[in-house]
Design a protein around this motif. Structure first.
Motif, short mmCIF file in Angstrom:
data_model
loop_
_atom_site.label_atom_id
_atom_site.label_comp_id
_atom_site.label_asym_id
_atom_site.label_seq_id
_atom_site.Cartn_x
_atom_site.Cartn_y
_atom_site.Cartn_z
N ILE A 212 3.70 15.88 10.67
CA ILE A 212 2.48 15.84 11.48
C ILE A 212 2.85 15.61 12.95
O ILE A 212 3.61 14.69 13.27
N PRO A 213 2.31 16.44 13.89
CA PRO A 213 2.61 16.24 15.32
C PRO A 213 2.12 14.88 15.82
O PRO A 213 1.24 14.25 15.21
N ASN A 214 2.67 14.42 16.92
CA ASN A 214 2.28 13.13 17.48
C ASN A 214 0.79 13.09 17.83
O ASN A 214 0.13 12.05 17.69
N ASP A 215 0.27 14.22 18.30
CA ASP A 215 -1.16 14.27 18.65
C ASP A 215 -2.06 14.11 17.43
O ASP A 215 -3.23 13.72 17.56
N GLY A 216 -1.54 14.41 16.24
CA GLY A 216 -2.34 14.30 15.03
C GLY A 216 -2.16 12.98 14.29
O GLY A 216 -2.73 12.79 13.21
N TRP A 217 -1.36 12.08 14.86
CA TRP A 217 -1.11 10.78 14.20
C TRP A 217 -2.27 9.84 14.49
O TRP A 217 -2.39 9.29 15.56
N SER A 218 -3.12 9.64 13.48
CA SER A 218 -4.34 8.85 13.65
C SER A 218 -4.19 7.47 13.01
O SER A 218 -3.19 7.16 12.36
N GLN A 219 -5.22 6.65 13.17
CA GLN A 219 -5.20 5.29 12.63
C GLN A 219 -5.17 5.30 11.10
O GLN A 219 -4.41 4.55 10.48
N GLN A 220 -5.98 6.15 10.48
CA GLN A 220 -6.03 6.20 9.01
C GLN A 220 -4.71 6.73 8.43
O GLN A 220 -4.26 6.27 7.38
N LEU A 221 -4.12 7.69 9.14
CA LEU A 221 -2.83 8.20 8.69
C LEU A 221 -1.76 7.12 8.77
O LEU A 221 -0.91 7.00 7.87
N GLN A 222 -1.81 6.32 9.84
CA GLN A 222 -0.85 5.23 9.99
C GLN A 222 -1.03 4.19 8.89
O GLN A 222 -0.05 3.69 8.32
N ARG A 223 -2.26 3.87 8.56
CA ARG A 223 -2.54 2.90 7.49
C ARG A 223 -2.03 3.40 6.15
O ARG A 223 -1.43 2.64 5.37
N LEU A 224 -2.27 4.69 5.87
CA LEU A 224 -1.81 5.26 4.60
C LEU A 224 -0.28 5.28 4.54
O LEU A 224 0.31 4.96 3.50
N SER A 225 0.36 5.64 5.64
CA SER A 225 1.82 5.67 5.68
C SER A 225 2.41 4.28 5.46
O SER A 225 3.38 4.11 4.69
N ASN A 226 1.84 3.28 6.11
CA ASN A 226 2.33 1.90 5.93
C ASN A 226 2.14 1.43 4.48
O ASN A 226 3.00 0.73 3.94
N GLN A 227 1.01 1.80 3.89
CA GLN A 227 0.74 1.39 2.51
C GLN A 227 1.77 1.98 1.55
O GLN A 227 2.28 1.28 0.66
N ILE A 228 2.08 3.26 1.72
CA ILE A 228 3.03 3.91 0.82
C ILE A 228 4.43 3.32 0.97
O ILE A 228 5.17 3.14 -0.01
N GLN A 229 4.80 2.97 2.21
CA GLN A 229 6.15 2.46 2.46
C GLN A 229 6.33 1.02 1.99
O GLN A 229 7.43 0.63 1.58
N THR A 230 5.26 0.24 2.03
CA THR A 230 5.38 -1.19 1.72
C THR A 230 5.03 -1.54 0.27
O THR A 230 5.51 -2.54 -0.26
N LYS A 231 4.23 -0.71 -0.39
CA LYS A 231 3.80 -1.01 -1.76
C LYS A 231 4.47 -0.05 -2.73
O LYS A 231 4.36 1.16 -2.61
N SER A 232 5.15 -0.61 -3.72
CA SER A 232 5.78 0.20 -4.76
C SER A 232 4.77 0.47 -5.87
O SER A 232 4.27 -0.46 -6.50
N THR A 233 4.47 1.74 -6.06
CA THR A 233 3.50 2.14 -7.08
C THR A 233 4.25 2.68 -8.29
O THR A 233 4.87 3.75 -8.23
N ALA A 234 4.20 1.94 -9.39
CA ALA A 234 4.90 2.34 -10.61
C ALA A 234 4.43 1.45 -11.75
O ALA A 234 3.88 0.36 -11.53
N LEU A 235 4.63 1.90 -12.96
CA LEU A 235 4.38 1.05 -14.12
C LEU A 235 5.53 0.07 -14.29
O LEU A 235 6.65 0.33 -13.85
N SER A 236 5.25 -1.04 -14.93
CA SER A 236 6.27 -2.08 -15.06
C SER A 236 6.16 -2.74 -16.43
O SER A 236 5.19 -2.54 -17.17
N GLY A 237 7.17 -3.52 -16.74
CA GLY A 237 7.17 -4.31 -17.96
C GLY A 237 6.75 -5.74 -17.64
O GLY A 237 7.59 -6.61 -17.48
N ARG A 238 5.44 -5.94 -17.54
CA ARG A 238 4.87 -7.25 -17.19
C ARG A 238 5.45 -7.76 -15.88
O ARG A 238 5.66 -8.96 -15.68
N HIS A 239 5.74 -6.84 -14.95
CA HIS A 239 6.27 -7.15 -13.62
C HIS A 239 7.67 -7.77 -13.66
O HIS A 239 8.14 -8.25 -12.62
N PHE A 240 8.33 -7.76 -14.81
CA PHE A 240 9.73 -8.17 -14.86
C PHE A 240 10.62 -7.09 -14.27
O PHE A 240 11.66 -7.38 -13.69
N PHE A 241 10.22 -5.84 -14.45
CA PHE A 241 10.95 -4.70 -13.91
C PHE A 241 9.98 -3.55 -13.74
O PHE A 241 8.96 -3.48 -14.42
#
Length: 328
Positions: free
Chosen positions: A253-282
């Motif tokens: 995405i070009p710099n001119d198209g980098w919006s607040q919602q896009l930044q929030r979504l990008s930060n969420q994906i980078q900081t939160k691991s989305t996956a199934l787990s074994g009772r959060h042990f792994f």
């Protein structure tokens, strides 16, 4: 129109396949849920007073009887004073013989014993299948978002549209977390069970046996268990793989198209691991496949090192059930 077709295909995978998996499970008395093929999801529910519940109860009684007979089988070893090096070898070497010791051998007893034994084997394999189907449904939802995001590649998109994408992404993440809370214990048990049986079968494969058919059986079953475990981990890890794919599109995405919602979504994906787990042990990601392989090798080396002499299948002395040796 293109995206509508893709979304309909994704919905078919995410809804129809789990329904068919439930129907397969109900053949063996599992998950007695009614109206699983109803077009209205709200109609799918458990009813205590139903034919499916009665059918499951009959299978449950049959399973309890089978387990009781398995426990009774262990008394033979005490009566006959056999020196058992491995209870696993003892139980598997006299498959179903203990049942025909108490029940007459006829079509009814054979059908009941074999079907119940097959049902136990099915349930053992169905756990991994169920986890794979649930994972496939969630990963398909993420894939639908990724297919839509491909049209945004390198373009400037309005902030409102990024807000809509972020809300849809969050809904799927919440779905993943909800499923993880429900089947986390099942995943934990399945992974531990697969790890145990893979180690056990490899150890059996490395042990000399009196007959070649035993060696062939352990070789085939070991390959099957390894393949099933690998496939379960690979499909389950696809949730994490699909959840981070939008980051590659965001980088175009070009710099001119980098919006607040896009930044929030990008930060969420980078900081939160989305996956199934074994009772959060792994968490089930691609990295866990290497971890399981390393664990199997480590435990296998320890087991082979400390594995002493033991009674092999088919090596028990004959006994009449009263403690008298009938080999002479």
């Amino acid at each position: 129109m293109y995206f509508n077709i893709k979304e309909q295909a994704g919905m078919s995978i995410a809804i129809d396949i789990p329904k068919r998996t439930l129907a397969l499970a109900q053949i063996f008395g599992l998950l007695p849920i009614c109206d699983i093929f109803s077009k209205n999801i709200q109609d799918i529910k458990f009813k205590f007073l139903s034919i499916r519940t009665l059918y499951t109860t009959l299978w449950f009684i049959s399973a309890l009887t089978f387990i009781a007979l398995e426990i009774y089988r262990l008394s033979d070893a005490e009566i006959c004073k056999w020196e058992i090096g491995s209870w696993f070898f003892y139980v598997t070497s006299l498959h179903l013989a203990h049942i025909y010791k108490l029940f007459p051998v006829n079509y009814y007893s054979v059908i009941w014993a074999e079907s119940t034994d097959f049902a136990f084997t099915f349930v053992w394999n169905y756990v991994d299948l169920f986890i794979m189907v649930m994972s496939l449904s969630i990963s398909t939802k993420f894939k639908m978002i990724n297919q839509r995001l491909m049209s945004f590649k390198g373009r400037i998109i309005p902030n409102d549209l990024w807000d809509e994408i972020r809300r849809h992404y969050n809904i799927i993440c919440e779905l993943n977390d909800h499923v993880d809370d429900l089947i986390g214990s099942l995943i934990c048990v399945a992974c531990l069970s697969d790890l145990y049986y893979v180690c056990l079968q490899i150890l059996n494969l490395a042990t000399p046996h009196p007959y070649r058919i035993n060696q062939i059986y352990y070789f085939v079953s070991t390959i099957y268990l390894i393949a099933r475990t690998f496939l379960m981990c690979l499909i389950t890890s696809s949730i994490n793989d699909e959840s981070i794919k939008p980051l590659a599109i965001f980088r175009t995405i070009p710099n001119d198209g980098w919006s607040q919602q896009l930044q929030r979504l990008s930060n969420q994906i980078q900081t939160k691991s989305t996956a199934l787990s074994g009772r959060h042990f792994f968490t089930i990601t691609r990295g866990i496949i290497i971890s399981i392989a390393g664990t199997i090798i480590t435990y296998e080396l320890v087991l082979i090192q400390f594995d002493g002499d033991k009674i092999l299948p088919g090596m028990f002395r004959p006994c009449d059930g009263s403690g008298n040796d009938t080999s002479t």
